[in-house]
Design an enzyme around this catalytic site. Structure first.
Site, PDB file in Angstrom:
ATOM      1  N   THR A  55     -46.540 -68.007  -0.565  1.00 41.18           N
ATOM      2  CA  THR A  55     -45.406 -68.933  -0.550  1.00 41.18           C
ATOM      3  C   THR A  55     -45.177 -69.421  -1.979  1.00 41.18           C
ATOM      4  O   THR A  55     -46.144 -69.598  -2.739  1.00 41.18           O
ATOM      5  CB  THR A  55     -45.667 -70.118   0.393  1.00 41.18           C
ATOM      6  OG1 THR A  55     -46.950 -70.678   0.107  1.00 41.18           O
ATOM      7  CG2 THR A  55     -45.634 -69.663   1.841  1.00 41.18           C
TER       8      THR A  55
ATOM      9  N   VAL B 252     -44.062 -72.237  -3.657  1.00 37.74           N
ATOM     10  CA  VAL B 252     -44.551 -73.505  -4.197  1.00 37.74           C
ATOM     11  C   VAL B 252     -46.071 -73.494  -4.301  1.00 37.74           C
ATOM     12  O   VAL B 252     -46.654 -73.927  -5.303  1.00 37.74           O
ATOM     13  CB  VAL B 252     -44.053 -74.685  -3.344  1.00 37.74           C
ATOM     14  CG1 VAL B 252     -44.654 -75.991  -3.838  1.00 37.74           C
ATOM     15  CG2 VAL B 252     -42.536 -74.767  -3.378  1.00 37.74           C
ATOM     16  N   CYS B 253     -46.743 -72.985  -3.270  1.00 39.25           N
ATOM     17  CA  CYS B 253     -48.207 -72.917  -3.291  1.00 39.25           C
ATOM     18  C   CYS B 253     -48.712 -72.058  -4.447  1.00 39.25           C
ATOM     19  O   CYS B 253     -49.736 -72.375  -5.068  1.00 39.25           O
ATOM     20  CB  CYS B 253     -48.724 -72.338  -1.976  1.00 39.25           C
ATOM     21  SG  CYS B 253     -48.303 -73.291  -0.523  1.00 39.25           S
ATOM     22  N   THR B 254     -48.024 -70.982  -4.706  1.00 43.13           N
ATOM     23  CA  THR B 254     -48.432 -70.102  -5.800  1.00 43.13           C
ATOM     24  C   THR B 254     -48.437 -70.858  -7.124  1.00 43.13           C
ATOM     25  O   THR B 254     -49.371 -70.740  -7.921  1.00 43.13           O
ATOM     26  CB  THR B 254     -47.503 -68.876  -5.861  1.00 43.13           C
ATOM     27  OG1 THR B 254     -47.615 -68.153  -4.626  1.00 43.13           O
ATOM     28  CG2 THR B 254     -47.860 -67.951  -7.008  1.00 43.13           C
TER      29      THR B 254
ATOM     30  N   LEU C 257     -51.452 -73.521  -7.097  1.00 42.99           N
ATOM     31  CA  LEU C 257     -52.783 -72.960  -7.324  1.00 42.99           C
ATOM     32  C   LEU C 257     -52.939 -72.500  -8.773  1.00 42.99           C
ATOM     33  O   LEU C 257     -53.993 -72.679  -9.379  1.00 42.99           O
ATOM     34  CB  LEU C 257     -53.034 -71.811  -6.355  1.00 42.99           C
ATOM     35  CG  LEU C 257     -53.218 -72.242  -4.899  1.00 42.99           C
ATOM     36  CD1 LEU C 257     -53.214 -71.039  -3.970  1.00 42.99           C
ATOM     37  CD2 LEU C 257     -54.504 -73.020  -4.725  1.00 42.99           C
TER      38      LEU C 257
END
Length: 212
Positions: free
Chosen positions: A42, A44-46, A49
């Protein structure tokens, strides 16, 4: 279960991109930032992290370990790590928990059905070396987290654990702090705060940050 500030963070054993994590043992005497992601691959998560990996030195300076969690399985995480490293130009340097059985998500109440039916919302827990929950933040799925705010809160928690102070609105490391109202003994105040203080009101006393 609903976790409140001061509760002991639940222990668990779960697989991760760096092998099995026995949480309390893994945390040791460190602070922990445990943060959840709705799903792998996804956008935003990328970015989150990748940015967390870039904060490695900032976390280390504060004795903090980062630990991410997603309900996707380990093989998906491993493929996602390659994408994160390539797109964010960073080497991932912390584990991502694989939580397909939703054990961790359930323990930490990370699934909010009215927001995301089967996936974890963007929750952040800051956990201290005594395994107590010291901060919880929950973001909507559309909004990336502000990791500078997370670092700011950790700075405040570590400062206020050591000194009888609190941090005012928008405080940043190095700013004035508030002497807690419960501290009234003049001799103790003078000993603790040799740089003096200014009393805006009897209950609002500002002093230079004592560890500076």
């Amino acid at each position: 279960m609903t976790l409140r500030l001061g509760d002991i963070a639940p222990d668990f054993t779960q697989e991760s991109t760096e092998g099995p994590i026995h949480f309390h043992q893994w945390a040791g005497s460190n602070w922990v930032v445990l943060f959840s992601h709705p799903a792998d691959f996804t956008p935003v998560c990328t970015t989150e992290l990748g940015y967390t990996a870039k904060l490695k030195d900032q976390f280390a300076r504060r004795n903090v370990k980062a630990l991410a969690v997603s309900v996707d399985p380990l093989d998906s995480h491993q493929r996602w790590v390659a994408d994160i490293e390539e797109t964010q130009d960073v080497k991932l340097n912390f584990p991502i928990l694989a939580d397909p059985d939703r054990k961790v998500a359930t323990l930490y109440d990370m699934i909010h059905p009215n927001a995301l039916a089967n996936l974890t919302v963007r929750t952040v827990f800051v956990i201290d070396p005594d395994k107590k929950v010291r901060l919880t933040l929950t973001y909507p799925a559309s909004t990336g987290r502000n990791f500078h705010e997370i670092l700011r809160v950790i700075d405040s928690l570590q400062l206020t654990d050591e000194h009888k102070v609190a941090t005012p609105a928008n405080w940043q490391d190095g700013d004035e702090v508030v002497i807690v109202p419960s501290l009234t003994d003049a001799d103790e105040i003078a000993r603790r705060f040799p740089k003096g203080y200014r009393a805006v009101r009897p209950y609002l006393r500002l002093t230079p940050q004592p560890n500076r």
